[in-house]
Every structure is written in structure tokens, then in C-alpha cells.
Scaffold this motif. Structure first.
Motif, PDB file in Angstrom:
ATOM      1  N   GLU A  82     -20.296 -15.591   9.118  1.00 29.46           N
ATOM      2  CA  GLU A  82     -21.224 -16.993   8.550  1.00 29.46           C
ATOM      3  C   GLU A  82     -21.832 -16.955   7.289  1.00 29.46           C
ATOM      4  N   VAL A  83     -21.962 -17.537   6.511  1.00 33.26           N
ATOM      5  CA  VAL A  83     -22.605 -17.438   4.958  1.00 33.26           C
ATOM      6  C   VAL A  83     -23.870 -18.405   4.932  1.00 33.26           C
ATOM      7  N   ASP A  84     -24.619 -18.026   4.593  1.00 33.05           N
ATOM      8  CA  ASP A  84     -25.963 -18.716   4.078  1.00 33.05           C
ATOM      9  C   ASP A  84     -25.913 -18.549   2.486  1.00 33.05           C
ATOM     10  N   PRO A  85     -25.327 -19.536   1.965  1.00 28.92           N
ATOM     11  CA  PRO A  85     -25.219 -19.411   0.373  1.00 28.92           C
ATOM     12  C   PRO A  85     -26.625 -19.354  -0.383  1.00 28.92           C
ATOM     13  N   VAL A  86     -27.616 -19.850  -0.006  1.00 27.99           N
ATOM     14  CA  VAL A  86     -29.006 -19.651  -0.792  1.00 27.99           C
ATOM     15  C   VAL A  86     -29.375 -18.145  -0.516  1.00 27.99           C
ATOM     16  N   THR A  87     -29.345 -17.920   0.797  1.00 30.79           N
ATOM     17  CA  THR A  87     -29.584 -16.297   0.890  1.00 30.79           C
ATOM     18  C   THR A  87     -28.769 -15.267   0.115  1.00 30.79           C
ATOM     19  N   LEU A  88     -27.396 -15.565   0.198  1.00 26.63           N
ATOM     20  CA  LEU A  88     -26.603 -14.631  -0.523  1.00 26.63           C
ATOM     21  C   LEU A  88     -26.832 -14.671  -2.104  1.00 26.63           C
ATOM     22  N   ARG A  89     -27.155 -15.709  -2.676  1.00 38.28           N
ATOM     23  CA  ARG A  89     -27.479 -16.055  -3.846  1.00 38.28           C
ATOM     24  C   ARG A  89     -28.764 -15.325  -4.203  1.00 38.28           C
ATOM     25  N   LYS A  90     -29.801 -15.402  -3.271  1.00 34.60           N
ATOM     26  CA  LYS A  90     -30.931 -14.498  -3.681  1.00 34.60           C
ATOM     27  C   LYS A  90     -30.566 -13.147  -3.614  1.00 34.60           C
ATOM     28  N   ALA A  91     -30.041 -12.684  -2.590  1.00 38.99           N
ATOM     29  CA  ALA A  91     -29.580 -11.214  -2.396  1.00 38.99           C
ATOM     30  C   ALA A  91     -28.955 -10.771  -3.591  1.00 38.99           C
ATOM     31  N   ARG A  92     -28.046 -11.493  -3.928  1.00 42.02           N
ATOM     32  CA  ARG A  92     -27.274 -11.112  -5.125  1.00 42.02           C
ATOM     33  C   ARG A  92     -28.038 -10.761  -6.401  1.00 42.02           C
ATOM     34  N   GLY A  93     -28.941 -11.861  -6.600  1.00 49.52           N
ATOM     35  CA  GLY A  93     -29.869 -11.764  -7.786  1.00 49.52           C
ATOM     36  C   GLY A  93     -30.804 -10.738  -7.683  1.00 49.52           C
ATOM     37  N   ALA A  94     -31.364 -10.348  -6.371  1.00 46.83           N
ATOM     38  CA  ALA A  94     -32.343  -9.254  -6.319  1.00 46.83           C
ATOM     39  C   ALA A  94     -31.607  -7.959  -6.538  1.00 46.83           C
ATOM     40  N   VAL A  95     -30.481  -7.673  -6.372  1.00 44.94           N
ATOM     41  CA  VAL A  95     -29.744  -6.649  -6.840  1.00 44.94           C
ATOM     42  C   VAL A  95     -29.472  -6.541  -8.147  1.00 44.94           C
ATOM     43  N   ARG A  96     -29.016  -7.625  -8.901  1.00 45.66           N
ATOM     44  CA  ARG A  96     -28.914  -7.781 -10.358  1.00 45.66           C
ATOM     45  C   ARG A  96     -30.185  -7.611 -10.857  1.00 45.66           C
ATOM     46  N   LYS A  97     -31.489  -8.165 -10.569  1.00 47.09           N
ATOM     47  CA  LYS A  97     -32.710  -7.924 -11.096  1.00 47.09           C
ATOM     48  C   LYS A  97     -33.092  -6.392 -10.880  1.00 47.09           C
ATOM     49  N   ALA A  98     -32.886  -5.706  -9.781  1.00 46.99           N
ATOM     50  CA  ALA A  98     -33.426  -4.211  -9.706  1.00 46.99           C
ATOM     51  C   ALA A  98     -32.508  -3.366 -10.901  1.00 46.99           C
ATOM     52  N   ILE A  99     -31.215  -3.655 -11.109  1.00 48.23           N
ATOM     53  CA  ILE A  99     -30.434  -3.215 -12.027  1.00 48.23           C
ATOM     54  C   ILE A  99     -31.112  -3.282 -13.496  1.00 48.23           C
ATOM     55  N   ALA A 100     -31.354  -4.620 -13.599  1.00 47.33           N
ATOM     56  CA  ALA A 100     -31.753  -4.935 -14.949  1.00 47.33           C
ATOM     57  C   ALA A 100     -33.209  -4.495 -15.235  1.00 47.33           C
ATOM     58  N   ARG A 101     -33.811  -4.425 -14.457  1.00 48.16           N
ATOM     59  CA  ARG A 101     -35.192  -3.726 -14.730  1.00 48.16           C
ATOM     60  C   ARG A 101     -35.060  -2.422 -15.043  1.00 48.16           C
ATOM     61  N   LYS A 102     -34.576  -1.825 -14.258  1.00 46.61           N
ATOM     62  CA  LYS A 102     -34.072  -0.231 -14.573  1.00 46.61           C
ATOM     63  C   LYS A 102     -33.567   0.005 -15.818  1.00 46.61           C
ATOM     64  N   PHE A 103     -32.365  -0.965 -16.201  1.00 45.73           N
ATOM     65  CA  PHE A 103     -31.755  -0.414 -17.554  1.00 45.73           C
ATOM     66  C   PHE A 103     -31.944  -1.351 -18.667  1.00 45.73           C
ATOM     67  N   GLN A 104     -32.718  -2.213 -18.585  1.00 45.82           N
ATOM     68  CA  GLN A 104     -33.025  -3.213 -19.748  1.00 45.82           C
ATOM     69  C   GLN A 104     -32.799  -2.446 -21.082  1.00 45.82           C
ATOM     70  N   GLY A 105     -33.670  -1.561 -21.643  1.00 48.71           N
ATOM     71  CA  GLY A 105     -33.631  -0.910 -22.648  1.00 48.71           C
ATOM     72  C   GLY A 105     -32.272  -0.376 -22.909  1.00 48.71           C
ATOM     73  N   LYS A 106     -31.449   0.330 -21.905  1.00 48.41           N
ATOM     74  CA  LYS A 106     -30.267   0.981 -22.280  1.00 48.41           C
ATOM     75  C   LYS A 106     -29.059  -0.268 -22.544  1.00 48.41           C
ATOM     76  N   LEU A 107     -29.395  -1.112 -21.777  1.00 49.04           N
ATOM     77  CA  LEU A 107     -28.379  -2.280 -21.923  1.00 49.04           C
ATOM     78  C   LEU A 107     -28.486  -2.982 -23.399  1.00 49.04           C
ATOM     79  N   LEU A 108     -29.763  -3.300 -23.791  1.00 45.06           N
ATOM     80  CA  LEU A 108     -29.882  -3.823 -25.020  1.00 45.06           C
ATOM     81  C   LEU A 108     -29.494  -2.866 -26.175  1.00 45.06           C
ATOM     82  N   ASP A 109     -29.569  -1.592 -26.088  1.00 47.88           N
ATOM     83  CA  ASP A 109     -29.164  -0.516 -27.023  1.00 47.88           C
ATOM     84  C   ASP A 109     -27.574  -0.679 -26.955  1.00 47.88           C
ATOM     85  N   ALA A 110     -27.051  -0.691 -25.814  1.00 49.61           N
ATOM     86  CA  ALA A 110     -25.500  -0.642 -25.782  1.00 49.61           C
ATOM     87  C   ALA A 110     -25.141  -1.922 -26.405  1.00 49.61           C
TER      88      ALA A 110
END
Length: 105
Positions: free
Chosen positions: A74-102
Motif C-alpha cells: 500500500e502506498v501513501d504517495p505524500v508520505t513516500l515523497r516526504k520520506a525520499r525528500g528527507a533522505v535527499r536532504k540528509a545527503i545534500a546537507r552533508k555533502f553540499q560543499g563537495k557536490l558544488l566543488d565537483a
């Protein structure tokens, strides 16, 4: 994520990303241990200068919402989007500088 083969690295990364997304989706919280594994794998991939850029970009891309939803009964699309977004933000916060450099180099 320590594999030298690009496809194997992509596949193991997808499994880790999926696990983390589902932890956030089902429990509302990512496991610190799983997040640590994901961040380590992402960092290794980002730092690997021997890897082809196209393979590297795929290896660092989270599974789509469609791909994630295929694994749920069973899929709750809103919750799934928020969950994926939270993971993406956690990665982005950690590697923002390195990603911009790359990106800029």
C-alpha cells in the motif's frame, strides 16, 4: 559500495537508499546506522576519480518514487515523497560543499 564495478556499486547503493527511504516512510525516522552507511557509500562514490561520470551520477541518484512504490503493498504517495525528500536532504546537507566543488570542476 566498496565494489569497483560500476553496476554493482549502483545496485548496492540503490539497496541502501531504498532501505533508508523505507525506514523514514514506515517509522518516520531514519536509522542512524543505515544513514551512516549511506553517507559513507555516497562519499566513497563522490571521491572516486577513477569512476566514469555517468556511472557516478547514477550511483549517487536515489531510487524514484515509482521504483520505491513498486516494493510497497500500500502506498501513501505524500508520505513516500516526504520520506525520499528527507533522505535527499540528509545527503545534500552533508555533502553540499563537495557536490558544488565537483559540479564546478
Amino acid at each position: 559500495a566498496r565494489d569497483t564495478d560500476g553496476f554493482n556499486r549502483w545496485e548496492s547503493g540503490q539497496r541502501l537508499y531504498t532501505l533508508l527511504c523505507f525506514q523514514e516512510y514506515k517509522d518516520g525516522k531514519m536509522s542512524d546506522k543505515t544513514l551512516e552507511y549511506v553517507l559513507e557509500a555516497f562519499e566513497r562514490t563522490l571521491a572516486d576519480d577513477s569512476m566514469d561520470y555517468s556511472i557516478k551520477s547514477y550511483a549517487m541518484t536515489l531510487p524514484s518514487e515509482g521504483t520505491l512504490s513498486e516494493e510497497l503493498e500500500e502506498v501513501d504517495p505524500v508520505t513516500l515523497r516526504k520520506a525520499r525528500g528527507a533522505v535527499r536532504k540528509a545527503i545534500a546537507r552533508k555533502f553540499q560543499g563537495k557536490l558544488l566543488d565537483a559540479y564546478n570542476n
